[in-house]
Design an enzyme around this catalytic site. Structure first.
Site, PDB file in Angstrom:
ATOM      1  N   ASP A 296       0.710  -1.212  -0.001  1.00 58.87           N
ATOM      2  CA  ASP A 296      -0.105  -0.076   0.153  1.00 58.87           C
ATOM      3  C   ASP A 296       0.794   1.107   0.055  1.00 58.87           C
ATOM      4  O   ASP A 296       0.426   2.125  -0.474  1.00 58.87           O
ATOM      5  CB  ASP A 296      -1.021   0.291   1.128  1.00 58.87           C
ATOM      6  CG  ASP A 296      -2.497  -0.503   0.969  1.00 58.87           C
ATOM      7  OD1 ASP A 296      -2.618  -0.486  -0.259  1.00 58.87           O
ATOM      8  OD2 ASP A 296      -2.860  -0.987   1.914  1.00 58.87           O
TER       9      ASP A 296
ATOM     10  N   GLY B 278     -13.137   3.927   4.823  1.00 58.10           N
ATOM     11  CA  GLY B 278     -13.827   2.948   5.251  1.00 58.10           C
ATOM     12  C   GLY B 278     -13.565   2.756   6.659  1.00 58.10           C
ATOM     13  O   GLY B 278     -13.470   3.884   7.570  1.00 58.10           O
ATOM     14  N   SER B 279     -13.371   1.524   7.213  1.00 60.31           N
ATOM     15  CA  SER B 279     -13.005   1.570   8.627  1.00 60.31           C
ATOM     16  C   SER B 279     -11.788   1.964   9.102  1.00 60.31           C
ATOM     17  O   SER B 279     -11.500   2.536  10.138  1.00 60.31           O
ATOM     18  CB  SER B 279     -13.078   0.027   8.927  1.00 60.31           C
ATOM     19  OG  SER B 279     -14.175  -0.722   8.874  1.00 60.31           O
ATOM     20  N   GLY B 280     -10.907   1.940   7.911  1.00 66.38           N
ATOM     21  CA  GLY B 280      -9.492   2.930   7.787  1.00 66.38           C
ATOM     22  C   GLY B 280      -9.825   3.994   6.856  1.00 66.38           C
ATOM     23  O   GLY B 280     -10.388   3.482   5.865  1.00 66.38           O
TER      24      GLY B 280
ATOM     25  N   ASP C 288     -19.973   0.595  13.468  1.00 72.67           N
ATOM     26  CA  ASP C 288     -20.899   0.484  12.060  1.00 72.67           C
ATOM     27  C   ASP C 288     -21.182   2.042  11.560  1.00 72.67           C
ATOM     28  O   ASP C 288     -22.102   2.497  12.416  1.00 72.67           O
ATOM     29  CB  ASP C 288     -22.070  -0.374  12.223  1.00 72.67           C
ATOM     30  CG  ASP C 288     -22.950  -0.524  11.260  1.00 72.67           C
ATOM     31  OD1 ASP C 288     -22.866   0.215  10.368  1.00 72.67           O
ATOM     32  OD2 ASP C 288     -23.903  -1.256  11.263  1.00 72.67           O
ATOM     33  N   PHE C 289     -20.457   2.477  10.701  1.00 74.94           N
ATOM     34  CA  PHE C 289     -20.749   3.872  10.278  1.00 74.94           C
ATOM     35  C   PHE C 289     -22.594   4.055   9.835  1.00 74.94           C
ATOM     36  O   PHE C 289     -23.173   5.054   9.793  1.00 74.94           O
ATOM     37  CB  PHE C 289     -20.027   4.365   9.319  1.00 74.94           C
ATOM     38  CG  PHE C 289     -19.935   5.706   8.947  1.00 74.94           C
ATOM     39  CD1 PHE C 289     -19.223   6.587   9.911  1.00 74.94           C
ATOM     40  CD2 PHE C 289     -20.871   6.491   7.908  1.00 74.94           C
ATOM     41  CE1 PHE C 289     -19.268   7.925   9.620  1.00 74.94           C
ATOM     42  CE2 PHE C 289     -20.697   7.797   7.979  1.00 74.94           C
ATOM     43  CZ  PHE C 289     -19.933   8.633   8.826  1.00 74.94           C
TER      44      PHE C 289
ATOM     45  N   GLU D 235      -9.156  -3.365  -4.717  1.00 75.44           N
ATOM     46  CA  GLU D 235      -7.459  -3.526  -4.455  1.00 75.44           C
ATOM     47  C   GLU D 235      -7.059  -5.074  -4.945  1.00 75.44           C
ATOM     48  O   GLU D 235      -6.178  -5.105  -5.404  1.00 75.44           O
ATOM     49  CB  GLU D 235      -7.389  -3.437  -2.783  1.00 75.44           C
ATOM     50  CG  GLU D 235      -7.630  -2.058  -2.349  1.00 75.44           C
ATOM     51  CD  GLU D 235      -7.650  -1.832  -0.909  1.00 75.44           C
ATOM     52  OE1 GLU D 235      -7.317  -0.972  -0.267  1.00 75.44           O
ATOM     53  OE2 GLU D 235      -8.723  -2.927  -0.384  1.00 75.44           O
TER      54      GLU D 235
END
Length: 455
Positions: free
Chosen positions: A172, A234-236, A325-326, A440
């Protein structure tokens, strides 16, 4: 036939895609698999055939199940390989499609296994896994504790279960290899920085590489001329300024901790906050809050591993709203009725804080690019699915000349086909607002297919 397995190990998940290589065309996606909740069993396993002629006659073309036997990333990978082997045999025995049309999915056909590795340090190109490269990645695990360790465990499993396949690490950090020196450097002693590799590396590079290529194709631009501000949320979560197809700044730094807050990461904070946060000092009754005491009996000792664990796993939306949980955060931050309204504003705080930090980076990167921006691009699990976040960001950046968000288009993204979706109002505005369905695994497969040395 040559197959490519692309593997993406998260902190508690494993996503895998199987591709068929074509020398003169992009790799063809055959099937996908995902395993979630690995750290809180039973794990949820999904296996889905995408494009395999004759698959309709098999019994394993789609599978979704809870698997108690999956205990870690290694067993998750092994379970996928076992499922793939059963499917390949079932396909061979039951389908009426000719051998010329039906792909051979036997494990022996998997030439390369591509592994997403978050932190590559000074590796700026994909590398085949050897004892030396494995040890190098292992030494970097402390800088990406949520991901590098999981990737190494899957690499080990792949080399055990598929001994005749080559495992290749894709980093990455590699996309950010062109960061200008003044962007990559921290204001610290540069002799120490060079010796210890203390600089900004940046992350989500495979996603940004995919976004850059896909958006350039969508806009009909040569990637070398493309200027965008990309948001992988995202979560990151991170942001990236891309000029001429290259990263010139990004929000994550030495580790994925800095920049935007995530599901369990704090994002940018005052460096001394962790000492105040973990202090054993008593409450300041007058001010109603804790104070930091420098007395030895109150300060306590914060080991680097404790600090990183807290900042990586106990902060972010989880700390603000009690959930990672967004979608739940959005529902409770914007209730549709009085009965749904939360007792306090912790969900609104989590939403507004993320929005505020995103706008800080978008504004900064707009200046870095001197206003020459083709598009603002949303990607990642939240970026691709949160109508509300895209709407609020779009509303704010319209003052910079970006196309206003068309709410009908914004709400209809899920129904639109294609990798890139335009959610801006129709018109002559040069600065677009786009959603990109990043991939990805697909990016790794494409890069792997293009490297002739691997074939």
């Amino acid at each position: 036939m040559s197959l490519i397995l692309a593997v993406n190990a998260g902190s508690s998940s494993l996503k895998i895609s199987l591709f068929q290589r074509h020398a003169d065309d992009p790799p063809r996606l055959l099937l996908t698999s995902s395993t979630s909740s690995i750290s809180s069993p039973p794990a949820k396993f999904n296996f889905k055939v995408v494009d395999v002629p004759g698959s309709e006659s098999t019994s394993v073309g789609y599978k979704e199940s809870a698997e108690a036997d999956i205990r870690d990333h290694e067993s998750a990978f092994e379970h996928f390989v076992e499922t793939l082997a059963r499917y390949a045999e079932d396909l061979k025995q039951t389908t009426q499609v000719s051998d010329e049309v039906r792909p051979n999915l036997e494990l022996s056909q998997i030439r390369n296994v591509c592994h997403r590795v978050v932190h590559g340090g000074n590796y700026v190109e994909p590398v085949a896994i050897t004892e030396q490269t494995y040890n190098h990645i292992e030494r970097l695990s402390d800088l990406a504790p949520l991901h590098n360790g999981a990737a190494l465990r899957v690499i080990h499993a792949a080399m055990t279960v598929l001994p005749n396949s080559r495992s290749i690490a894709f980093f990455d950090t590699a996309f950010h290899k062109h960061l200008p020196a003044h962007v990559a450097a921290y204001a610290i002693d540069q002799n120490v920085a060079r010796k210890r590799g203390l600089r900004k590396y940046g992350f989500h590079g495979l996603s940004y590489a995919f976004i850059t290529r896909s958006v350039a194709q969508y806009l009909g631009e040569d990637p070398s001329n493309l200027n965008i501000i990309a948001l992988h949320i995202g979560s990151g979560a991170s942001a990236c300024a891309i000029r001429g197809g290259k990263s010139i700044d990004t929000s994550m730094g030495l580790t994925p901790l800095s920049g935007l807050p995530g599901a369990t990461r704090a994002g940018d904070i005052d460096p001394s906050l962790i000492f105040h946060y973990t202090s054993r000092a008593s409450l300041d009754a007058e001010n109603g809050g804790r104070i930091l005491s420098h007395k030895e009996d109150a300060a306590g000792e914060v080991h680097i591993s404790d600090a990183e664990r807290i900042l990586n796993t106990e902060m972010g939306w989880k700390a603000l709203a009690g959930t990672t949980d967004f979608g739940e955060i959005v529902r409770k931050a914007f209730p549709r009725s009085i009965s749904e309204k939360a007792d306090d504003n912790e969900y609104a705080l989590a939403f507004d804080l993320l929005l505020d930090r995103i706008l800080h980076f978008v504004g900064a990167y707009y200046l870095v690019l001197r206003g020459h921006v083709h598009a603002l691009v949303f990607a990642g699990g939240v970026g691709e699915h949160s109508v509300e976040l895209r709407s609020k960001v779009g509303e704010a950046v319209s003052c910079l000349g970006f196309a206003a968000v068309d709410e009908r288009k914004n709400e209809g993204v899920e129904k639109k086909k294609g990798v890139v979706v335009d959610i801006g109002t129709a018109g002559q505005c040069e600065k677009r607002v786009l959603v990109c369905r990043t991939d990805e695994q697909g990016e790794m497969a494409r890069e792997c297919s293009a490297i002739e040395d691997y074939w």
